[in-house]
Design a protein around this motif. Structure first.
Motif, PDB file in Angstrom:
ATOM      1  N   GLN A  15      -3.651  -7.433   6.862  1.00  0.00           N
ATOM      2  CA  GLN A  15      -2.743  -6.422   6.312  1.00  0.00           C
ATOM      3  C   GLN A  15      -3.457  -5.538   5.297  1.00  0.00           C
ATOM      4  O   GLN A  15      -3.374  -4.306   5.345  1.00  0.00           O
ATOM      5  N   LEU A  19      -4.382  -1.567   5.313  1.00  0.00           N
ATOM      6  CA  LEU A  19      -3.956  -0.668   4.248  1.00  0.00           C
ATOM      7  C   LEU A  19      -5.121   0.153   3.704  1.00  0.00           C
ATOM      8  O   LEU A  19      -4.955   1.330   3.338  1.00  0.00           O
ATOM      9  N   GLY A 131      -1.293  -6.796  -2.129  1.00  0.00           N
ATOM     10  CA  GLY A 131      -1.132  -6.021  -0.901  1.00  0.00           C
ATOM     11  C   GLY A 131       0.109  -5.149  -0.983  1.00  0.00           C
ATOM     12  O   GLY A 131       0.088  -3.970  -0.597  1.00  0.00           O
ATOM     13  N   TRP A 132       1.186  -5.729  -1.482  1.00  0.00           N
ATOM     14  CA  TRP A 132       2.426  -4.947  -1.686  1.00  0.00           C
ATOM     15  C   TRP A 132       2.189  -3.826  -2.694  1.00  0.00           C
ATOM     16  O   TRP A 132       2.634  -2.687  -2.484  1.00  0.00           O
ATOM     17  N   ALA A 135       0.279  -1.077  -0.956  1.00  0.00           N
ATOM     18  CA  ALA A 135       1.128  -0.361   0.005  1.00  0.00           C
ATOM     19  C   ALA A 135       2.075   0.591  -0.716  1.00  0.00           C
ATOM     20  O   ALA A 135       2.228   1.760  -0.320  1.00  0.00           O
ATOM     21  N   ASP A 141       3.578   1.082   4.711  1.00  0.00           N
ATOM     22  CA  ASP A 141       4.483  -0.035   4.991  1.00  0.00           C
ATOM     23  C   ASP A 141       3.799  -1.360   4.685  1.00  0.00           C
ATOM     24  O   ASP A 141       2.566  -1.470   4.737  1.00  0.00           O
ATOM     25  N   PHE A 142       4.613  -2.361   4.386  1.00  0.00           N
ATOM     26  CA  PHE A 142       4.077  -3.695   4.091  1.00  0.00           C
ATOM     27  C   PHE A 142       5.014  -4.746   4.657  1.00  0.00           C
ATOM     28  O   PHE A 142       6.235  -4.611   4.592  1.00  0.00           O
TER      29      PHE A 142
END
Length: 199
Positions: A15, A19, A131-132, A135, A141-142
């Motif tokens: 992910q 990103l 990661g969030w 994003a 998007d996550f």
């Protein structure tokens, strides 16, 4: 049959690597849900944490970077080669935590030994929450595995009060936003509307 490990780092690593493809040079100075860190500092932090938690998984306490932990994240500290280097560091992290031995005994970062299962859960929390952050800061998007999020939410809910205080959790929210709130972030955070779109 191969031994199973408690958490699979491959999905969050994939992910974040995806990103990174959506981050352009203008994003580096953009704000993130971490108040003091623009995107460049967040990327610097991810690089440092990936290395530290890889060394922890491999029980390599004597290696440079293992004893004192990563330096404080900064824009100036971000490697000019982050686009090629960070994906490699993340891949190494995922490989290190695939080894069942990584989850046994104790593991250490910044000179602090913890149960290896706790250390692995902290490492996963760092990946998912940051990661969030990335994003949201870059308008992408996550998503994360709800089963992993349930583990992280339970872990964060049990964090000691001297740690980062979590926000009040709305039980009607999806598990991702509950986990984000427990990490001390505002789940409704968005980058400013006037932010220029990526090229």
């Amino acid at each position: 049959m191969a031994d199973r490990v408690p958490l699979d780092f491959d999905p969050p690593v994939r992910q974040i690597r995806a990103l990174l493809l959506g981050v352009d040079s203008r994003d580096l100075t953009a704000r993130t849900p971490c108040p003091e860190w623009p995107v460049a500092a967040l990327l610097d932090h991810l690089m440092g944490q990936a290395l530290v938690f890889t060394l922890a998984a491999r029980k390599r306490t004597g290696d440079p970077g293992a004893g004192g932990g990563p330096p404080r994240p900064s824009v100036a500290g971000l490697s000019p080669h982050w686009r090629s280097r960070l994906p490699v560091l993340l891949a190494d992290l995922a490989i290190a935590w695939k080894d069942p031995a990584a989850w046994t005994g104790t593991a250490q970062t910044a000179g602090v030994p913890l149960p290896a299962t706790t250390m692995g859960t902290i490492a996963m929390t760092e990946l998912v929450i940051h990661g969030w952050d990335l994003a949201r800061a870059t308008g992408q998007d996550f998503a994360a595995d709800p089963r992993v999020l349930e583990t992280l939410a339970e872990f964060l809910a049990q964090s000691p009060p001297e740690g980062s205080p979590g926000l009040q959790v709305d039980p009607s929210e999806e598990i991702l936003l509950q986990t984000v709130a427990l990490s001390g972030r505002n789940p409704a955070w968005r980058r400013p509307r006037h932010y220029p779109s990526a090229a």
